[in-house]
Design a protein around this motif. Structure first.
Motif, mmCIF file in Angstrom:
data_model
loop_
_atom_site.group_PDB
_atom_site.id
_atom_site.type_symbol
_atom_site.label_atom_id
_atom_site.label_comp_id
_atom_site.label_asym_id
_atom_site.label_seq_id
_atom_site.Cartn_x
_atom_site.Cartn_y
_atom_site.Cartn_z
ATOM 1 N N LEU A 77 2.045 -2.439 -6.623
ATOM 2 C CA LEU A 77 1.220 -1.670 -5.705
ATOM 3 C C LEU A 77 -0.135 -2.340 -5.505
ATOM 4 O O LEU A 77 -0.723 -2.855 -6.455
ATOM 5 N N GLU A 78 -0.613 -2.323 -4.272
ATOM 6 C CA GLU A 78 -2.040 -2.502 -4.022
ATOM 7 C C GLU A 78 -2.538 -1.069 -3.896
ATOM 8 O O GLU A 78 -2.398 -0.426 -2.856
ATOM 9 N N ILE A 79 -3.073 -0.546 -4.968
ATOM 10 C CA ILE A 79 -3.267 0.893 -5.108
ATOM 11 C C ILE A 79 -4.595 1.339 -4.482
ATOM 12 O O ILE A 79 -5.653 0.817 -4.806
ATOM 13 N N ARG A 80 -4.497 2.305 -3.560
ATOM 14 C CA ARG A 80 -5.660 2.754 -2.805
ATOM 15 C C ARG A 80 -5.882 4.259 -2.909
ATOM 16 O O ARG A 80 -7.017 4.729 -2.912
ATOM 17 N N GLY A 81 -4.797 5.018 -2.967
ATOM 18 C CA GLY A 81 -4.889 6.468 -3.036
ATOM 19 C C GLY A 81 -3.879 7.024 -4.016
ATOM 20 O O GLY A 81 -2.727 6.579 -4.052
ATOM 21 N N VAL A 82 -4.307 8.001 -4.810
ATOM 22 C CA VAL A 82 -3.422 8.632 -5.799
ATOM 23 C C VAL A 82 -3.545 10.141 -5.663
ATOM 24 O O VAL A 82 -4.614 10.710 -5.908
ATOM 25 N N ASP A 83 -2.468 10.777 -5.235
ATOM 26 C CA ASP A 83 -2.451 12.241 -5.098
ATOM 27 C C ASP A 83 -3.632 12.742 -4.273
ATOM 28 O O ASP A 83 -4.277 13.741 -4.597
ATOM 29 N N GLY A 84 -3.911 12.022 -3.182
ATOM 30 C CA GLY A 84 -4.960 12.443 -2.260
ATOM 31 C C GLY A 84 -6.356 11.987 -2.618
ATOM 32 O O GLY A 84 -7.299 12.226 -1.855
ATOM 33 N N GLN A 85 -6.534 11.328 -3.751
ATOM 34 C CA GLN A 85 -7.842 10.821 -4.159
ATOM 35 C C GLN A 85 -7.933 9.323 -3.917
ATOM 36 O O GLN A 85 -6.979 8.586 -4.184
ATOM 37 N N ASN A 86 -9.091 8.878 -3.450
ATOM 38 C CA ASN A 86 -9.316 7.445 -3.350
ATOM 39 C C ASN A 86 -9.332 6.852 -4.751
ATOM 40 O O ASN A 86 -9.837 7.471 -5.693
ATOM 41 N N ILE A 87 -8.810 5.654 -4.879
ATOM 42 C CA ILE A 87 -8.704 5.022 -6.184
ATOM 43 C C ILE A 87 -10.066 4.876 -6.862
ATOM 44 O O ILE A 87 -10.171 4.895 -8.093
ATOM 45 N N ALA A 88 -11.133 4.764 -6.071
ATOM 46 C CA ALA A 88 -12.476 4.615 -6.641
ATOM 47 C C ALA A 88 -12.983 5.894 -7.282
ATOM 48 O O ALA A 88 -13.968 5.865 -8.021
ATOM 49 N N ASP A 89 -12.309 7.012 -7.005
ATOM 50 C CA ASP A 89 -12.794 8.315 -7.474
ATOM 51 C C ASP A 89 -11.960 8.934 -8.587
ATOM 52 O O ASP A 89 -12.309 9.996 -9.095
ATOM 53 N N ILE A 90 -10.857 8.289 -8.979
ATOM 54 C CA ILE A 90 -10.024 8.914 -10.000
ATOM 55 C C ILE A 90 -10.660 8.746 -11.378
ATOM 56 O O ILE A 90 -11.408 7.794 -11.633
ATOM 57 N N SER A 91 -10.354 9.666 -12.262
ATOM 58 C CA SER A 91 -10.885 9.625 -13.624
ATOM 59 C C SER A 91 -10.101 8.628 -14.473
ATOM 60 O O SER A 91 -8.996 8.198 -14.113
ATOM 61 N N SER A 109 -7.235 -1.524 -4.499
ATOM 62 C CA SER A 109 -7.664 -1.604 -3.098
ATOM 63 C C SER A 109 -8.890 -0.725 -2.906
ATOM 64 O O SER A 109 -8.834 0.357 -2.321
ATOM 65 N N SER A 110 -10.005 -1.206 -3.382
ATOM 66 C CA SER A 110 -11.226 -0.412 -3.440
ATOM 67 C C SER A 110 -11.967 -0.414 -2.110
ATOM 68 O O SER A 110 -11.755 -1.273 -1.265
ATOM 69 N N PRO A 111 -12.901 0.536 -1.953
ATOM 70 C CA PRO A 111 -13.750 0.565 -0.762
ATOM 71 C C PRO A 111 -15.098 -0.117 -0.981
ATOM 72 O O PRO A 111 -16.011 0.045 -0.167
ATOM 73 N N PHE A 112 -15.246 -0.871 -2.070
ATOM 74 C CA PHE A 112 -16.559 -1.436 -2.381
ATOM 75 C C PHE A 112 -16.944 -2.524 -1.387
ATOM 76 O O PHE A 112 -16.148 -3.386 -1.043
ATOM 77 N N PHE A 116 0.871 -1.172 0.000
ATOM 78 C CA PHE A 116 0.000 0.000 0.000
ATOM 79 C C PHE A 116 0.912 1.227 0.000
ATOM 80 O O PHE A 116 1.263 1.767 1.052
ATOM 81 N N ALA A 117 1.281 1.682 -1.171
ATOM 82 C CA ALA A 117 2.256 2.772 -1.270
ATOM 83 C C ALA A 117 1.720 4.090 -0.738
ATOM 84 O O ALA A 117 2.500 4.968 -0.361
ATOM 85 N N ASP A 118 0.389 4.236 -0.678
ATOM 86 C CA ASP A 118 -0.154 5.495 -0.155
ATOM 87 C C ASP A 118 0.075 5.648 1.336
ATOM 88 O O ASP A 118 -0.146 6.717 1.903
ATOM 89 N N GLU A 119 0.537 4.574 1.994
ATOM 90 C CA GLU A 119 0.906 4.709 3.401
ATOM 91 C C GLU A 119 2.302 5.312 3.557
ATOM 92 O O GLU A 119 2.683 5.731 4.644
ATOM 93 N N ALA A 120 3.056 5.344 2.461
ATOM 94 C CA ALA A 120 4.356 6.014 2.482
ATOM 95 C C ALA A 120 4.204 7.495 2.193
ATOM 96 O O ALA A 120 4.917 8.336 2.756
ATOM 97 N N ALA A 121 3.269 7.836 1.299
ATOM 98 C CA ALA A 121 3.070 9.236 0.891
ATOM 99 C C ALA A 121 1.765 9.350 0.124
ATOM 100 O O ALA A 121 1.272 8.379 -0.447
ATOM 101 N N SER A 122 1.240 10.554 0.093
ATOM 102 C CA SER A 122 0.002 10.801 -0.654
ATOM 103 C C SER A 122 0.258 10.914 -2.154
ATOM 104 O O SER A 122 -0.474 10.352 -2.962
ATOM 105 N N SER A 123 1.300 11.634 -2.536
ATOM 106 C CA SER A 123 1.556 11.881 -3.952
ATOM 107 C C SER A 123 2.092 10.626 -4.629
ATOM 108 O O SER A 123 2.877 9.871 -4.046
#
Length: 283
Positions: free
Chosen positions: A34-48, A70-73, A11-18
């Motif tokens: 990566l088990e990708i959960r957050g990208v630049d402060g956005q939840n992975i479920a919300d990115i375009s 790593s979704s919140p579904f 979970f790389a977003d635990e190292a940093a937000s960006s």
């Protein structure tokens, strides 16, 4: 006994937000998935879709790949609007495909564990709806045991996998401990369904500690795990002013408290690599 070899994700977003700092942390810790959960402060479920494309390019340029979305579904109440939730999930199948993820993490709904018999059929039906939506996508859906959801203890996780056999398991030892579930008992029940592990350990009071420092029975589980991939999920305590504390103040804090998210991430990775049962290899 020779060391067991695994490929590592994190979970790389635990190292940093960006995403740029996440890439740096992954490269410096020699982890390429990566088990990708957050990208630049956005939840992975919300990115375009465009953001997903840009993210994949950055990752590929750095020699990194996405193991799981790593979704919140499934992290909604059992009586919340599932139709809208499912529609959003369907859109995220496209996100997973753009990113090259072959797995999506799911949960089994809050508020259902207290009245399990009342809600079990609804839980199974809604999880099956996720599975049906993903058919033909090539993406494996995986249920994570989480405190407070229907599948928070091993017996109900087993019910889920028997009722929805296409749904695989993510085994998280710390989450089981926090739910009062013995991890050895859970492993014996669920190991046939496990797709991969979350490396997260905890003490009996629920506090998360580095791998091998808690009561998750990680050495036994790792020795009996037939999969190839481990995902490091640090969840360690961070206190931003740690470096400014006096030694006496530091000694009174949780032993496993770190001055920054990056320090906690590095410590979690190192703890796994130090386990005598484990080796790792470049992906």
């Amino acid at each position: 006994m020779s060391k067991l070899k695994f490929k590592l994700a994190a979970f790389a977003d635990e190292a940093a937000s960006s995403i740029d700092e996440q890439i740096k942390a992954m490269k410096e810790n020699e982890i390429s998935m990566l088990e990708i959960r957050g990208v630049d402060g956005q939840n992975i479920a919300d990115i375009s879709a465009q953001k997903a494309k840009e993210t994949r390019k950055k990752l590929e340029d750095a020699g990194l790949a996405v193991w799981s979305l790593s979704s919140p579904f499934g992290k909604i109440g059992i009586n919340d609007d599932f139709s809208a939730h499912l529609d959003k999930f369907k859109k995220n199948l496209e996100t997973a495909q753009i990113l090259g993820a072959k797995h999506i993490r799911l949960f089994s709904f809050y508020g259902a564990n207290g009245e399990a018999e009342k809600y079990k059929a609804k839980v199974f039906s809604q999880l099956q709806a996720f599975v049906d939506a993903a058919k033909g996508s090539g993406i494996v859906l995986c249920h994570e045991n989480e405190k407070g959801i229907y599948g928070d203890v091993a017996s109900r996780c087993l019910e889920i996998h028997q009722a929805v056999p296409e749904l695989k398991a993510i085994f998280d030892p710390a989450n089981f401990i926090q739910s009062g579930q013995d991890t050895l008992e859970a492993w014996k029940m669920l190991s046939p369904y496990v797709e991969y592990l979350h490396i997260k350990d905890a003490l009996s009071d629920g506090s998360v500690v580095p791998a091998g420092k808690g009561q998750g029975n990680l050495p036994y589980i790792l020795s009996n795990y037939k999969g190839e991939v481990l995902t490091i999920e640090p969840h360690l305590a961070v206190f931003e002013g740690f470096d400014k504390l006096e030694d006496k103040q530091k000694s009174q804090m949780n032993k496993y408290t770190y001055p920054s998210s990056r320090a906690a991430f590095d410590a979690a990775v190192e703890a796994l690599k130090e386990l005598k049962e484990v080796n790792y290899e470049a992906n």
